[in-house]
Every structure is written in C-alpha cells, then in structure tokens.
Design an enzyme around this catalytic site. Structure first.
Site, PDB file in Angstrom:
ATOM      1  N   HIS A  45       0.151   0.128  -0.534  1.00  5.18           N
ATOM      2  CA  HIS A  45       0.678   1.097  -1.494  1.00  5.18           C
ATOM      3  C   HIS A  45       1.728   1.978  -0.802  1.00  5.18           C
ATOM      4  O   HIS A  45       2.806   2.222  -1.349  1.00  5.18           O
ATOM      5  CB  HIS A  45      -0.493   1.935  -2.040  1.00  5.18           C
ATOM      6  CG  HIS A  45      -0.143   2.795  -3.211  1.00  5.18           C
ATOM      7  ND1 HIS A  45      -1.000   3.722  -3.727  1.00  5.18           N
ATOM      8  CD2 HIS A  45       0.971   2.878  -3.967  1.00  5.18           C
ATOM      9  CE1 HIS A  45      -0.422   4.335  -4.762  1.00  5.18           C
ATOM     10  NE2 HIS A  45       0.772   3.834  -4.924  1.00  5.18           N
ATOM     11  N   HIS A  95      -9.838  -2.824   1.943  1.00  7.16           N
ATOM     12  CA  HIS A  95      -9.636  -1.633   1.121  1.00  7.16           C
ATOM     13  C   HIS A  95      -8.547  -0.732   1.716  1.00  7.16           C
ATOM     14  O   HIS A  95      -7.576  -0.385   1.044  1.00  7.16           O
ATOM     15  CB  HIS A  95     -10.971  -0.871   1.022  1.00  7.16           C
ATOM     16  CG  HIS A  95     -10.893   0.409   0.262  1.00  7.16           C
ATOM     17  ND1 HIS A  95     -11.472   0.554  -0.971  1.00  7.16           N
ATOM     18  CD2 HIS A  95     -10.310   1.603   0.544  1.00  7.16           C
ATOM     19  CE1 HIS A  95     -11.234   1.780  -1.422  1.00  7.16           C
ATOM     20  NE2 HIS A  95     -10.547   2.438  -0.511  1.00  7.16           N
ATOM     21  N   GLU A  96      -8.720  -0.373   2.975  1.00 10.90           N
ATOM     22  CA  GLU A  96      -7.744   0.520   3.603  1.00 10.90           C
ATOM     23  C   GLU A  96      -6.380  -0.146   3.705  1.00 10.90           C
ATOM     24  O   GLU A  96      -5.347   0.506   3.588  1.00 10.90           O
ATOM     25  CB  GLU A  96      -8.233   0.984   4.981  1.00 10.90           C
ATOM     26  CG  GLU A  96      -9.531   1.796   4.956  1.00 10.90           C
ATOM     27  CD  GLU A  96      -9.528   2.941   3.945  1.00 10.90           C
ATOM     28  OE1 GLU A  96      -8.441   3.489   3.677  1.00 10.90           O
ATOM     29  OE2 GLU A  96     -10.610   3.273   3.412  1.00 10.90           O
ATOM     30  N   HIS A 151      -4.522   0.497   0.584  1.00 15.60           N
ATOM     31  CA  HIS A 151      -3.851   1.804   0.588  1.00 15.60           C
ATOM     32  C   HIS A 151      -2.548   1.712   1.394  1.00 15.60           C
ATOM     33  O   HIS A 151      -1.528   2.270   1.008  1.00 15.60           O
ATOM     34  CB  HIS A 151      -4.733   2.865   1.256  1.00 15.60           C
ATOM     35  CG  HIS A 151      -5.841   3.381   0.380  1.00 15.60           C
ATOM     36  ND1 HIS A 151      -5.628   3.894  -0.874  1.00 15.60           N
ATOM     37  CD2 HIS A 151      -7.177   3.479   0.593  1.00 15.60           C
ATOM     38  CE1 HIS A 151      -6.791   4.289  -1.390  1.00 15.60           C
ATOM     39  NE2 HIS A 151      -7.741   4.037  -0.522  1.00 15.60           N
TER      40      HIS A 151
HETATM   41 ZN   LIG Z   1      -9.809   4.436  -0.706  1.00 16.31          ZN
END
Ligand SMILES: [Zn+2]
Length: 697
Positions: free
Chosen positions: A496, A489-490, A493
């Site tokens: 991104h 998940h991280e 990010h």
């Molecule tokens: Zn998040």
C-alpha cells in the site's frame, strides 16, 4: 506568546550548537535513494533536530499567515500541506529507531519531545489567523476547478481545524490544549510501561523436567535466550509472543503455563510503578471531556466521524452480528477440549491458560497435524520470497536485495522495488525478529512516503517490523503458519505504501479501510498454488504435500470460535470504554468485567487485550478503532472472492485493485474507492464462510 518566545530562544541556541557538530539531519543525505544515513545518526542528534523541525514548521506557517495576498487554495491549503517536511523526516527515523531499539536515553527524548509536539500541533490547529484563511478558501473556493484530490484535501484540512477546536472560545481552547498535552504524555507512558513489563519479566527454568512437552526448537530458543542474558545452562522464557505462545501450546507443565499466562494478562495491572489502571481512567475521562468540548456525545462519535463506519451504532451492529455465531462456536470448542481433558488428562476444568495446549492436542487428534510438521516448510526467507512472488504475479513488480544500502540494525534487510519495466518504485526494509528494546507486535511504517507535489514524484521508503521466531543454533528461522500470515499481512501494508499515486501526503486514511490492503494478502498465503511455490522444506526443498495442504486448510477452521471471540471481546471492550458519556472514577478491572459479563464471554476465554495492556486503544491510534480489523475483513474477504471467482491472479482485477484501493486511497471517499474496484457494495457472506461461521438462513 511568552512560551513561544522562550522556546525559540532555546531552539536558537540548540541550532547553533548542533549544525556545527555535523548532525546528519541538517545535511542532504547522499545515500542511495536518499535513505537515512543510519551509520552516521547518533542518539544525541535526535532532540536538536526534532526541535528545529518544530521551529522550521512554525516559520513556514508564519509565512502563510502573513501572506498579503488574498487566501487561495495554492497559497493557503497547498502551502499548509507542504509544511513540516523537515520535522517529518526526523520523526520518521526517530519513531522507527525508538520502537525497534528503545533505550532509556531514547525514552527520555520521547518524553521531552512528545508534549512539545502536541503543543506545536495545537499551535497550528488553534491558530486563529490561519483558520480564518482556511475558512475563507473553504467558503469561497470554486470547487469545479480543483481535482478530486484537491477537493478532498480542502475538506480534510478545514475539518482538521474544526475537529481540533478552531470554533471554540479562547478559554475553551486553553482547556483543549491542556487535554491534548496530558493525553500525549499519558498514552506515551502507557506504552512505555507495557514494553518495560515485557522486558522485566522472565521465567528461568533450571530442570529438564520443566521442559516436558516442548519441541526441540522451543527448547533451543529458550537456551539461547538464557545464554544471551547471562544464564548459561538454563532456559529462559519471556512475554514476547514467539516465547510464550509455544510454551502455552506445548508445555505439559500446567502450573508453568498458568504462571506465564497470568504474567501476560496482568501486564500493567500489578499495583506497582508500571501499573496502568489509574492512567486508563485519566485517558478515558480526558477523551470524554475533549469530545464534549468539540460537540460530540462521546469519544467514539468523534473518532468514527472519519471512518467508513461513521458512527458507533454501525460498529456495534457489525460486532453484534458476529458475536453470537462466534461465541456459539467457541463454546463448542470449549466442550470439545473438556471432553478431551476428561478422557485423557484427568479431573479438572478447562482454564484460559489451557486453551492453546488443547487447541494443539485436539487439532492433532482431529487432523493428525501439529504445527511442528509445518514449520520446516516455512523458512522465513522462502516465505518472504513467496510474498514477493505474489506481488510480482499481481502487479509485475520485482524485489531485489541490496547490500549497499545502510540499515539500522545488522539483521535488517533492504530491498529495491521496481516496476516490471525496471523503473525504480521504492525501498522496503524488513526487520523480522524480536530483540530487547523492540516493541511487541508487528507493523508497517516508513522513512519517506510517496507524493507528487508540483509534478515532482517522491518515491517511498517503507518498513516491515515483526517479532517472528528467530533462527536457532544452526537452524534458520522456521515460522508458524500464523506467523506466515503476519508476514504477508505487513507486506500488504508495505505494498500500500509502495504503490500509492497521490499528490499530497496529508490525507484521511480510515482505520477500517487501511487493514484491507494488508489482510487481503493473507488469502494468497494460504492458496495451494501459492503454497506449493514458497512452502518448501528447508533441508530437502520438497514442496508442501497435497495432504499437508489439505490438513492445513481443514485445521484453519479449527479454533475460529476462540479467535473471533477473543478478538470481538476486545473490540466491544474498546467501544464500551469510548462510548461512555460521563467522566467517572472507574475501576478499569471492574469496568471490563462488567463489559465481558454483558457480552456473555465465557471464563475459559480472556479478551485478546485486557484494559491495562490494551496498547492499541490507550497508546496507539486505535481507540474506538479496534473493530477496524473485522470491518476491513468484510471488505477483504469480499474483494478476494472476486479473485477466487475468476482467477487468483486476474490481471484486470489486480490492475483495478492497484489503481483504486492501493493507488488512490485517501484521495476520495473510501467506500467510493471500494465500489470503483469491485463494481458493487461489499457483502458479509464471504467472511462468514471463510471463518466457518456461516449459517444457512
Ligand atoms: Zn495491519
């Protein structure tokens, strides 16, 4: 005016005393890729640099305001967008250091700086002359000669000013300033209190019988922790997730489970100096006042204007749609656990502190799987490399560990990220384990963000911060599958941050969009072809077997009722707080109990966050925004479905995802971006299916 004069004098003195003492913030960084020179930065360097940063930006703004030329996009909007870069550079370092290694000294600097920053921000947003220039450009600019991103920036900056009181009377502006300053201080104290609550609490066990049921790994971890804190020969448990969650999952001592869980859910609610209840009331009331002052019915209306959801009604609509099926499933799970208790463990009612324990027991019984069978396959470096490999297959990018780039803590690692053709893309720091002074949770941030002003490409420096299980004794860090998901998940990010292709950094990034790039990565983590690559036994290098993968997948639907229900309860609580229309002297505990009662939340499940420690909404930036995760999950499940329907590494889809969702987000409307990628509107069904909540109509 008076204040400004005084503060400039103070800052003037500080500049003189500091530039002479070799403060690295006042020099160019000659480190590789100009990363922060951590080894040379000392605590005493922050405050002077932060204050000078404010002063520099103030001067930059003055130059714009006093420009004798007619206001134009270039001399006003673009010029404003480039101000404050020095301050940002210092703040990025300070924020990361103070959230990963807080000390009383750093806390004090934060206390000193945050109100000043809030004051400074208001000085800009309530600057009448500056607003008149912006308004002038906004009304007169020929839009057709601007790029899409420039048009978005112009709208954004104009709305920033309106949303922050540019159209208010002078008296109202004074009120607004006071509200903003009070909020800055209150929300900061809220977060600091929760961190201290975690630091101050420990459960020391002295007898081996107290450890009944705990896996060896957990016992070793607790012994090491006790030794670290000067209590050798004992076992220590804390309110950090890698400590309390395994305890709740495995401890046979029901009384101790209750003890640790009660401490966890009563953080900020102990009627002592760290109690947050009065603070919540003040924060909520100030937010209502501010919303009203600016012409919004509620704080939620004010916040959601800039989200994909747009208004409270559409947020409630989605949450309510999910609530019924989630709660129904949670009740089935509770009944299943109660049946297990009645059959195996005796005469008592399932309670909230039992939930994790019976989740494990029933999961083991149903799927013949417990998470300790999986952990040896999730050695943290293998998992991280697995995440890197997914990014490589999707986008061709590579990650190379570098040992000659400074880090801010010994166990932090640093990677250079490159395009397939070897071009440098950016830097990624990983900081994976808990330690004293580190805030709980997991997040991604950065020391420098990508931009391309005046065709000058600036490469990003990103960070992943987590609190995952650490190595114990001679065993490497073996993490749970849920921690695997956090890591992916991280990392999403971070991708991104690494793959943006924007000109400007001043953007609206809707909260309910921003969790799309992160959550979509969790899907790849669970795919069999991906698992077989990275999930290898840390001793034998055997890949995870078909059988264990099947069990893992079956068990993933296990406990979904609980997970959705505890999450939705917190999301609805957040909305209930922030759709209040009148200020009140509320008792936060009574308020949340009424809110939970109205939802029909069952007592065996506690909201994922209760108000006194709901950092996301009372300290972080997620007020009227905790729902964003599920909103983004609708998008993410729908987006991943496109890969599943074709090819998990569909190059054409990946290119579109990279170009639009990762690259251009923030430069235009988020829903438009999504449609560019997907070719259609997002559907909710893929999420319901994934969560096991789909009911055939
Ligand atoms: Zn998040």
């Amino acid at each position: 005016m008076k204040y400004q004069l005084v503060s400039s004098l103070i800052v003037g003195v500080i500049i003189m005393s500091c530039t002479s003492t070799d403060n690295p913030f006042f020099t160019e960084w000659d480190t590789p890729f100009q990363v922060p020179p951590f080894t040379r930065i000392e605590t005493k360097h922050y405050l002077p640099a932060l204050l000078v940063g404010i002063e520099k930006q103030r001067t930059e703004i003055e130059t714009i305001v006093n420009n004798p030329e007619l206001p134009s996009f270039k001399n006003t909007i673009e010029a404003l967008e480039t101000t404050g870069q020095f301050l940002e550079r210092v703040e990025n370092v300070f924020d990361n250091i103070s959230s990963t290694g807080a000390t009383d000294e750093l806390d004090n600097i934060e206390r000193e700086f945050k109100p000043r920053k809030s004051h400074h921000r208001d000085d800009i947003l309530l600057n009448e002359k500056l607003y008149q220039r912006i308004k002038n450009v906004y009304n007169k600019q020929n839009r057709s000669i601007l790029t899409i991103e420039q048009n978005t920036l112009l709208d954004k900056i104009y709305r920033d000013f309106v949303r922050n009181g540019a159209n208010l009377t002078d008296a109202q502006k004074v009120d607004l300033r006071q509200i903003n300053q009070d909020l800055a201080l209150l929300t900061m104290e809220f977060g600091q209190n929760i961190r201290k609550e975690i630091e101050n609490w420990e459960m020391i066990l002295e007898n081996e019988s107290d450890l009944a049921g705990l896996p060896e790994r957990v016992v070793t971890m607790a012994a090491l922790l006790a030794e670290e804190r000067g209590k050798p020969g004992k076992w220590l448990f804390t309110l950090d997730k890698p400590s309390w969650i395994p305890f709740l999952q495995f401890s046979e001592r029901r009384d101790l489970r209750e003890k640790i869980y009660m401490a966890y859910i009563n953080r900020g609610n102990n009627n002592d100096q760290l109690d947050n209840k009065a603070r919540i009331n003040k924060i909520v009331n100030l937010r209502i006042k501010r919303g009203n002052l600016l012409g919004y019915a509620t704080h939620a209306d004010y916040v959601l204007e800039r989200s994909m959801a747009k208004n409270p009604a559409s947020v409630y609509e989605l949450l309510n749609k999910l609530w019924e099926p989630a709660l129904r499933r949670a009740k089935t799970e509770a009944a299943e656990f109660q049946a297990y208790i009645d059959r195996e463990d005796g005469d008592f009612q399932l309670q909230s502190w039992d939930w994790w324990y019976y989740t494990e027991k029933v999961c083991k019984e149903k799927y013949n799987l417990d998470e300790n069978q999986l952990r040896p396959y999730f050695e943290i470096n293998n998992v991280r490399d697995g995440a890197f490999a997914v990014a490589n297959k999707l986008y061709g990018i590579t990650f190379t560990e570098r040992s000659n780039i400074p880090v801010y803590y010994p166990e932090v690692k640093v990677f250079e990220v490159k395009e397939a053709d070897g071009t440098h893309l950016g830097i990624l720091y990983t900081d994976y384990h808990p330690r004293v002074g580190k805030y709980a949770g997991a997040w991604a941030s950065g020391f420098r963000s990508q931009s391309n002003r005046n065709d000058h490409w600036v490469t990003p420096i990103t960070i992943n911060v987590c609190n995952l299980s650490r190595p114990t004794g001679d065993q490497p860090a073996l993490i749970s599958f849920s921690e695997v998901e956090t890591l992916f998940h991280e990392f999403g990010h971070a991708l991104h941050g690494l793959l943006r292709t924007r000109t400007y950094t001043d953007q609206v990034m809707p909260r309910d969009f921003v969790e799309l790039p992160s959550q979509i990565m969790e899907n790849w983590a669970a795919e069999p072809v991906v698992l077989k690559e990275y999930a290898r036994h840390y001793q034998t290098d055997e890949p995870l077997s078909e059988e264990l993968i099947e069990k893992l997948h079956a068990s993933q639907l296990h406990n979904q009722g609980f997970e959705m229900t505890e999450y939705l309860a917190a999301s609805i609580l957040d909305m209930d707080w922030h759709t209040l229309t009148e200020t009140n002297d509320l008792n936060p505990i009574e308020f949340e109990n009424a809110s939970f009662k109205a939802m029909g939340l069952i007592p065996e499940i506690i909201s994922r966050y209760r108000s006194p420690y709901f950092n996301h909404i009372f300290s972080g930036g997620y007020s009227a925004g905790y729902y964003s995760y599920i909103w983004a999950q609708v998008l993410e499940s729908d987006a991943f479905q496109a890969f599943k329907d074709t090819d998990l590494f569909n190059q054409e889809l990946a290119a579109r995802f990279r170009k639009y969702v990762l690259g251009l987000s923030g430069t235009r409307d988020a829903m438009e971006i999504y449609r560019e990628f997907r070719g259609q509107d997002p559907q909710i069904e893929p999420l319901l299916v994934k969560r096991g909540l789909f009911v055939e109509q």
